[in-house]
Design a protein around this motif. Structure first.
Motif, PDB file in Angstrom:
ATOM      1  N   MET A 482       0.868  -1.177   0.000  1.00  0.00           N
ATOM      2  CA  MET A 482       0.000   0.000   0.000  1.00  0.00           C
ATOM      3  C   MET A 482       0.905   1.227   0.000  1.00  0.00           C
ATOM      4  O   MET A 482       1.758   1.374   0.892  1.00  0.00           O
ATOM      5  CB  MET A 482      -0.913   0.010   1.232  1.00  0.00           C
ATOM      6  N   ASN A 483       0.731   2.100  -1.000  1.00  0.00           N
ATOM      7  CA  ASN A 483       1.593   3.277  -1.022  1.00  0.00           C
ATOM      8  C   ASN A 483       1.144   4.303   0.012  1.00  0.00           C
ATOM      9  O   ASN A 483       0.084   4.183   0.629  1.00  0.00           O
ATOM     10  CB  ASN A 483       1.674   3.888  -2.437  1.00  0.00           C
ATOM     11  N   ASP A 484       1.967   5.320   0.222  1.00  0.00           N
ATOM     12  CA  ASP A 484       1.740   6.239   1.333  1.00  0.00           C
ATOM     13  C   ASP A 484       0.468   7.076   1.164  1.00  0.00           C
ATOM     14  O   ASP A 484      -0.186   7.418   2.146  1.00  0.00           O
ATOM     15  CB  ASP A 484       2.957   7.160   1.530  1.00  0.00           C
ATOM     16  N   ILE A 485       0.088   7.385  -0.085  1.00  0.00           N
ATOM     17  CA  ILE A 485      -1.124   8.177  -0.309  1.00  0.00           C
ATOM     18  C   ILE A 485      -2.355   7.409   0.173  1.00  0.00           C
ATOM     19  O   ILE A 485      -3.199   7.935   0.913  1.00  0.00           O
ATOM     20  CB  ILE A 485      -1.274   8.538  -1.794  1.00  0.00           C
ATOM     21  N   TYR A 486      -2.472   6.157  -0.243  1.00  0.00           N
ATOM     22  CA  TYR A 486      -3.641   5.360   0.138  1.00  0.00           C
ATOM     23  C   TYR A 486      -3.601   4.997   1.617  1.00  0.00           C
ATOM     24  O   TYR A 486      -4.650   4.833   2.247  1.00  0.00           O
ATOM     25  CB  TYR A 486      -3.732   4.112  -0.745  1.00  0.00           C
ATOM     26  N   ARG A 487      -2.400   4.866   2.166  1.00  0.00           N
ATOM     27  CA  ARG A 487      -2.319   4.587   3.600  1.00  0.00           C
ATOM     28  C   ARG A 487      -2.843   5.770   4.401  1.00  0.00           C
ATOM     29  O   ARG A 487      -3.593   5.607   5.372  1.00  0.00           O
ATOM     30  CB  ARG A 487      -0.869   4.276   3.992  1.00  0.00           C
ATOM     31  N   GLN A 488      -2.466   6.977   3.996  1.00  0.00           N
ATOM     32  CA  GLN A 488      -2.976   8.155   4.688  1.00  0.00           C
ATOM     33  C   GLN A 488      -4.490   8.279   4.520  1.00  0.00           C
ATOM     34  O   GLN A 488      -5.203   8.692   5.433  1.00  0.00           O
ATOM     35  CB  GLN A 488      -2.283   9.412   4.159  1.00  0.00           C
ATOM     36  N   LEU A 489      -4.980   7.906   3.337  1.00  0.00           N
ATOM     37  CA  LEU A 489      -6.424   7.920   3.106  1.00  0.00           C
ATOM     38  C   LEU A 489      -7.122   6.978   4.087  1.00  0.00           C
ATOM     39  O   LEU A 489      -8.134   7.345   4.708  1.00  0.00           O
ATOM     40  CB  LEU A 489      -6.723   7.491   1.669  1.00  0.00           C
ATOM     41  N   ALA A 490      -6.585   5.762   4.242  1.00  0.00           N
ATOM     42  CA  ALA A 490      -7.202   4.786   5.149  1.00  0.00           C
ATOM     43  C   ALA A 490      -7.183   5.279   6.589  1.00  0.00           C
ATOM     44  O   ALA A 490      -8.161   5.132   7.328  1.00  0.00           O
ATOM     45  CB  ALA A 490      -6.483   3.442   5.027  1.00  0.00           C
ATOM     46  N   LEU A 491      -6.081   5.882   7.012  1.00  0.00           N
ATOM     47  CA  LEU A 491      -5.989   6.402   8.378  1.00  0.00           C
ATOM     48  C   LEU A 491      -7.002   7.522   8.596  1.00  0.00           C
ATOM     49  O   LEU A 491      -7.608   7.630   9.663  1.00  0.00           O
ATOM     50  CB  LEU A 491      -4.570   6.901   8.656  1.00  0.00           C
ATOM     51  N   ARG A 492      -7.183   8.353   7.579  1.00  0.00           N
ATOM     52  CA  ARG A 492      -8.161   9.448   7.695  1.00  0.00           C
ATOM     53  C   ARG A 492      -9.583   8.912   7.778  1.00  0.00           C
ATOM     54  O   ARG A 492     -10.403   9.407   8.550  1.00  0.00           O
ATOM     55  CB  ARG A 492      -8.021  10.399   6.500  1.00  0.00           C
ATOM     56  N   ILE A 493      -9.886   7.908   6.973  1.00  0.00           N
ATOM     57  CA  ILE A 493     -11.227   7.330   7.013  1.00  0.00           C
ATOM     58  C   ILE A 493     -11.495   6.728   8.384  1.00  0.00           C
ATOM     59  O   ILE A 493     -12.567   6.913   8.973  1.00  0.00           O
ATOM     60  CB  ILE A 493     -11.377   6.253   5.914  1.00  0.00           C
ATOM     61  N   SER A 494     -10.522   6.006   8.912  1.00  0.00           N
ATOM     62  CA  SER A 494     -10.677   5.402  10.228  1.00  0.00           C
ATOM     63  C   SER A 494     -10.885   6.462  11.306  1.00  0.00           C
ATOM     64  O   SER A 494     -11.702   6.295  12.212  1.00  0.00           O
ATOM     65  CB  SER A 494      -9.440   4.559  10.554  1.00  0.00           C
ATOM     66  N   PHE A 495     -10.169   7.576  11.213  1.00  0.00           N
ATOM     67  CA  PHE A 495     -10.248   8.625  12.219  1.00  0.00           C
ATOM     68  C   PHE A 495     -11.572   9.392  12.122  1.00  0.00           C
ATOM     69  O   PHE A 495     -12.189   9.738  13.139  1.00  0.00           O
ATOM     70  CB  PHE A 495      -9.077   9.583  12.049  1.00  0.00           C
ATOM     71  N   ASN A 496     -12.027   9.667  10.902  1.00  0.00           N
ATOM     72  CA  ASN A 496     -13.226  10.493  10.715  1.00  0.00           C
ATOM     73  C   ASN A 496     -14.504   9.785  11.136  1.00  0.00           C
ATOM     74  O   ASN A 496     -15.490  10.434  11.497  1.00  0.00           O
ATOM     75  CB  ASN A 496     -13.339  10.936   9.251  1.00  0.00           C
ATOM     76  N   TYR A 497     -14.505   8.454  11.063  1.00  0.00           N
ATOM     77  CA  TYR A 497     -15.692   7.698  11.463  1.00  0.00           C
ATOM     78  C   TYR A 497     -15.458   7.161  12.868  1.00  0.00           C
ATOM     79  O   TYR A 497     -14.996   6.038  13.061  1.00  0.00           O
ATOM     80  CB  TYR A 497     -15.966   6.564  10.473  1.00  0.00           C
ATOM     81  N   SER A 498     -15.756   7.990  13.865  1.00  0.00           N
ATOM     82  CA  SER A 498     -15.432   7.654  15.252  1.00  0.00           C
ATOM     83  C   SER A 498     -16.198   6.443  15.755  1.00  0.00           C
ATOM     84  O   SER A 498     -15.755   5.767  16.683  1.00  0.00           O
ATOM     85  CB  SER A 498     -15.723   8.851  16.161  1.00  0.00           C
ATOM     86  N   ASP A 499     -17.361   6.152  15.160  1.00  0.00           N
ATOM     87  CA  ASP A 499     -18.134   4.998  15.605  1.00  0.00           C
ATOM     88  C   ASP A 499     -17.825   3.760  14.760  1.00  0.00           C
ATOM     89  O   ASP A 499     -18.512   2.759  14.841  1.00  0.00           O
ATOM     90  CB  ASP A 499     -19.631   5.307  15.531  1.00  0.00           C
ATOM     91  N   SER A 500     -16.783   3.875  13.968  1.00  0.00           N
ATOM     92  CA  SER A 500     -16.438   2.781  13.065  1.00  0.00           C
ATOM     93  C   SER A 500     -15.876   1.594  13.836  1.00  0.00           C
ATOM     94  O   SER A 500     -15.323   1.728  14.923  1.00  0.00           O
ATOM     95  CB  SER A 500     -15.414   3.255  12.034  1.00  0.00           C
ATOM     96  N   GLU A 501     -15.998   0.414  13.231  1.00  0.00           N
ATOM     97  CA  GLU A 501     -15.408  -0.790  13.806  1.00  0.00           C
ATOM     98  C   GLU A 501     -13.920  -0.870  13.513  1.00  0.00           C
ATOM     99  O   GLU A 501     -13.252  -1.821  13.927  1.00  0.00           O
ATOM    100  CB  GLU A 501     -16.103  -2.034  13.230  1.00  0.00           C
ATOM    101  N   SER A 502     -13.391   0.101  12.792  1.00  0.00           N
ATOM    102  CA  SER A 502     -11.995   0.036  12.359  1.00  0.00           C
ATOM    103  C   SER A 502     -11.159   1.174  12.931  1.00  0.00           C
ATOM    104  O   SER A 502     -10.250   1.668  12.276  1.00  0.00           O
ATOM    105  CB  SER A 502     -11.923   0.055  10.829  1.00  0.00           C
ATOM    106  N   LYS A 503     -11.481   1.606  14.153  1.00  0.00           N
ATOM    107  CA  LYS A 503     -10.646   2.614  14.787  1.00  0.00           C
ATOM    108  C   LYS A 503      -9.280   2.009  15.070  1.00  0.00           C
ATOM    109  O   LYS A 503      -9.173   0.896  15.589  1.00  0.00           O
ATOM    110  CB  LYS A 503     -11.294   3.111  16.080  1.00  0.00           C
ATOM    111  N   MET A 504      -8.238   2.763  14.742  1.00  0.00           N
ATOM    112  CA  MET A 504      -6.895   2.208  14.873  1.00  0.00           C
ATOM    113  C   MET A 504      -5.934   3.198  15.517  1.00  0.00           C
ATOM    114  O   MET A 504      -6.143   4.416  15.486  1.00  0.00           O
ATOM    115  CB  MET A 504      -6.358   1.780  13.502  1.00  0.00           C
ATOM    116  N   TYR A 505      -4.883   2.639  16.089  1.00  0.00           N
ATOM    117  CA  TYR A 505      -3.777   3.425  16.630  1.00  0.00           C
ATOM    118  C   TYR A 505      -2.508   2.902  15.963  1.00  0.00           C
ATOM    119  O   TYR A 505      -2.249   1.701  15.943  1.00  0.00           O
ATOM    120  CB  TYR A 505      -3.668   3.260  18.141  1.00  0.00           C
TER     121      TYR A 505
END
Length: 787
Positions: A482-505
């Motif tokens: 996974m390149n860095d652009i899409y990785r940052q996209l995934a991290l942003r999606i996880s962060f923006n959806y606070s009730d998501s099942e995919s919250k990550m640290y």
């Protein structure tokens, strides 16, 4: 004493000459083959006529390959004094062989050349001895395989049809041919196609063997953080195979740079740094790429104006967005159908004429089940900013629409989960899918489905992400990136959806939380891959935690006593390659399904410690001090190391096991115990068995060719049903299996006392090199062919 007919003699001569040409890939093969010819003369197993016919070409070819290996070692810049010393030895032998060649040619022209066979055979025998002596005494370091001249970047898109990209490509090539230009900078905004161009530059030198550069070094830098010089230098050492210190954290920049210089000294090399954020002056000066030296050149790509301020940048190539007509052509080449009338607006407003967006957007439309609603897409999209330098926020918002267009919750969860791994790192497909299965991402799979079938469904999800450009495929799906652009996209999606099942640290290795990550206690997925922590924080609750990735933490030596007690929801735990020597109580991990402790070489655990893991399905204990078969009926996939027979007892009791991997670490003991272990494996129904030998082909064939009793287990292995997968270092599974089959065939075909040698199989030049190499090795190690 049995005679060899003239026809068979001719066959032997053909075998030795064609066989030599087929197996010159490694110097160890050369050594065994030359010993075979020498043995023929010494023991008189084959008439000296054989040496006359085929020995001289073999000596010449052997010298040629030996010289080539020495030149390669010199190219790698290793052990230069040793290399020069042994090159001189080879030169002396070469002069003597030159005289021998003249005699050989004269004898071949004589009608009664057999009269000179014995005399010439003695000289050839001496030459063979000389070459073998060099091979015996020459240090192994000399023959260490050097770095590849160019490593081809996989999956690179062609730019031939797009003049904007092609023109920049040609400009860079032209500048690199200019002796006065040492450093070229390719500059442009994010997503404009810089990486694609520079990958094409790299592959150009791979495809064109013009030797403009002795070595091309391509380094992809992460764009989500500033990269220090030491990190870049270590990347270079990995590429050019410089010996590094065991403890990477104590390495000095100056020492690493000096080691690199010793390898690249006086070599024409091209260093490509893709994605620099600051001037590369530090790397330039540490590697001493000064103007008066002809050895090195550098190409950098960047969208940071600061990086262009370097005093070492000689020329700048500015890359603009694609013109609308080229953007439309690129979109249509991917989409494959006629675009609607408003395609120009689509490419300009939605794709912004940027290749980074054109590819995933076009692909996301291609793989939708229903045709895209172009009107709705245009209404939703926001015009690309004309003032901001990079427009990253808008870029991510558009890519997020592509993420939503996937329309498959399972694939979306796999995409987000992949962001737990460092950008551009190789993510093993098997390990990744095992984690995804444990997380329940493949919810459409029936519970009692075979594990291999579930894995197959997961492969389809990953291929879907590859086709949509969210992941990059590597080596026939053995791994993904996974390149860095899409990785940052995934991290942003996880962060923006606070009730998501995919919250990550995500820990980036510097004890800081990655931007966009959830807090560690609230996260369901925690990744500390390669961080510098020596322990885990104690006195914290992890009741929501489902995945904990701690692999490659070289400083992690202990885990707090009760930390696992609050991890009742944990499904995946990865401790691969840490320094942990003991584990705290595992009684709290009642729902754990995947557990990796492989390559924790100092870790010792006991059977009673793992009893609470009643739901464990995947367990990898290779290269640890674990010396027992885990007595867990829930296991579906087990990977163990063979140390001695006792650590394999109990395999036949694991009736639910579907995949078993045994890595053989003690080869001689394995030869004694293998039949018993294989019989245990054979008693398990519907089992996929993999047997890995972390040894070279030559080591295995040499050992197995010395004792008939050792072949019994090989027969049992290759006759096992269903056929097991066999792994040998440096060989594909198919080649490895063929190697074992050839060993059995050759041992069966070798003549016993009182038998004629005419039964020996003579392999023609058209045969596979692997089978012929095995034949020759075994002949050199124990054939009873007599003259």
């Amino acid at each position: 004493m049995h005679d060899i007919s003239r026809g068979n003699l001719r066959g032997w001569a053909e075998l030795t000459v064609t066989g030599w040409k087929a197996i010159v890939g490694t110097m160890m093969d050369a050594k065994l083959f030359l010993r075979f010819l020498n043995d023929c003369g010494r023991r008189r197993r084959v008439n000296y006529r054989v040496c006359n016919y085929s020995g001289a070409p073999a000596v010449n070819f052997g010298l040629q390959q030996l010289k080539s290996k020495l030149e390669d070692a010199s190219l790698a810049g290793r052990h230069k004094a040793l290399n020069d010393h042994w090159t001189e030895h080879v030169s002396h032998v070469e002069k003597r062989v030159a005289s021998l060649n003249q005699e050989y040619d004269k004898v071949r022209k004589k009608k009664l050349r057999y009269l000179s066979c014995a005399y010439l055979g003695e000289k050839i025998k001496t030459a063979l001895k000389d070459v073998i002596e060099i091979l015996d005494k020459c240090p192994n370091e000399i023959f260490a395989k050097g770095p590849k001249r160019v490593i081809k970047e996989p999956g690179v898109s062609s730019i031939a049809e797009y003049s904007t990209l092609q023109n920049a490509f040609q400009k860079i090539l032209t500048l690199l041919q200019n002796d006065g230009v040492k450093c070229v900078a390719l500059h442009g905004q994010k997503g404009v196609g810089k990486t694609t161009i520079i990958q094409n530059i790299n592959n150009h030198f791979y495809d064109n063997d013009n030797k403009v550069f002795d070595i091309v070094i391509f380094i992809k830098l992460p764009s989500d953080k500033k990269t220090g010089d030491l990190h870049i230098l270590q990347k270079i050492t990995d590429r050019i195979k410089v010996n590094k210190e065991d403890d990477k954290h104590e390495v000095d920049e100056g020492t690493v740079a000096q080691n690199i210089q010793s390898v690249l000294e006086d070599k024409r090399y091209l260093l490509i740094l893709d994605g620099v954020r600051s001037p590369p002056d530090g790397i330039w000066e540490k590697l001493d790429i000064s103007a008066h030296k002809k050895s090195g050149k550098m190409v950098i790509t960047t969208y940071f104006p600061l990086a262009l301020s370097s005093k070492h940048v000689d020329s700048k190539v500015v890359l603009e967005r694609l013109p609308p007509e080229e953007a439309q052509a690129m979109f249509q080449n991917i989409y494959g159908e006629a675009l609607p009338p408003h395609a120009e607006q689509l490419c300009d407003r939605f794709c912004c004429c940027l290749p980074l967006l054109i590819a995933p957007i076009a692909k996301s439309f291609v793989y939708q089940e229903s045709p895209p609603d172009w009107e709705r897409v245009l209404k939703e999209c926001t015009p690309w900013p004309q003032i901001e330098v990079d427009g990253l926020e808008e870029l991510y918002s558009i890519l997020q629409i592509c993420y939503q267009q996937l329309g498959d919750p399972s694939a979306q969860k796999c995409f987000l989960y992949a962001s737990l791994y460092p950008a551009n790192s190789k993510i093993s497909t098997n390990y990744f899918l095992e984690c995804c299965i444990a997380q329940g991402f493949l919810s459409d799979v029936v519970a009692d489905t075979k594990y291999s079938e579930i894995r197959g469904q997961g492969i389809k999800k990953l291929k879907q992400l590859v086709k949509a450009a969210f992941l990059e495929e590597g080596e026939q799906m053995r791994y993904v990136k996974m390149n860095d652009i899409y990785r940052q996209l995934a991290l942003r999606i996880s962060f923006n959806y606070s009730d998501s099942e995919s919250k990550m640290y995500v820990d980036n290795g510097e004890h800081r939380e990655t931007s966009g990550s959830a807090s560690r206690q609230d996260a369901k997925w925690v990744s500390m891959i390669g961080s510098k922590r020596d322990s885990l924080p104690a006195n914290q609750s992890y009741r929501s935690l489902q995945t904990l990735l701690l692999q490659k933490n070289l400083e992690l030596v202990q885990i707090p006593l009760n930390v696992f007690q609050s991890m009742g929801s944990l499904l995946v735990l990865n401790l691969y390659r840490t320094k942990i020597s003991e584990l705290p109580s595992l009684s709290g991990l009642t729902n754990l399904k995947v557990f990796y402790i492989n390559r924790c070489s100092g870790l010792k655990i006991f059977p009673n410690q793992i009893k609470p893991l009643k739901h464990l399905e995947v367990f990898d204990i290779r290269d640890t001090k674990v010396d027992f078969v885990p007595p867990l009926n829930s296991l579906r996939c087990l990977r163990i190391s063979y140390i001695e027979s006792s650590n394999c007892l109990g395999l036949s009791k694991l009736h639910g096991l579907e995949e078993l991997t045994v890595e053989v670490t003690s080869l001689e003991r394995w030869c004694e115990d293998a039949k018993n272990i294989i019989s245990q494996v054979a008693s398990l129904k519907n089992l996929t068995f993999k047997c890995n030998f972390p040894f070279s082909e030559i080591t295995l064939t040499k050992l197995l060719g010395t004792n008939e009793a050792r072949i019994d287990w090989v027969r049992a292995l290759i006759n096992c049903k269903p056929p097991p997968q066999v792994g040998v270092r440096g060989l594909s599974p198919t080649k490895a299996r063929e190697m074992f089959q050839d060993i059995v065939k050759v041992k069966q075909a070798l003549p016993r006392d009182g038998e004629s040698s005419s039964n020996l199989p003579i392999t023609s030049s058209a045969n596979r090199a692997g089978g012929l190499a095995t034949t020759l090795r075994n002949l050199s190690l124990g054939s009873d062919v007599k003259a």
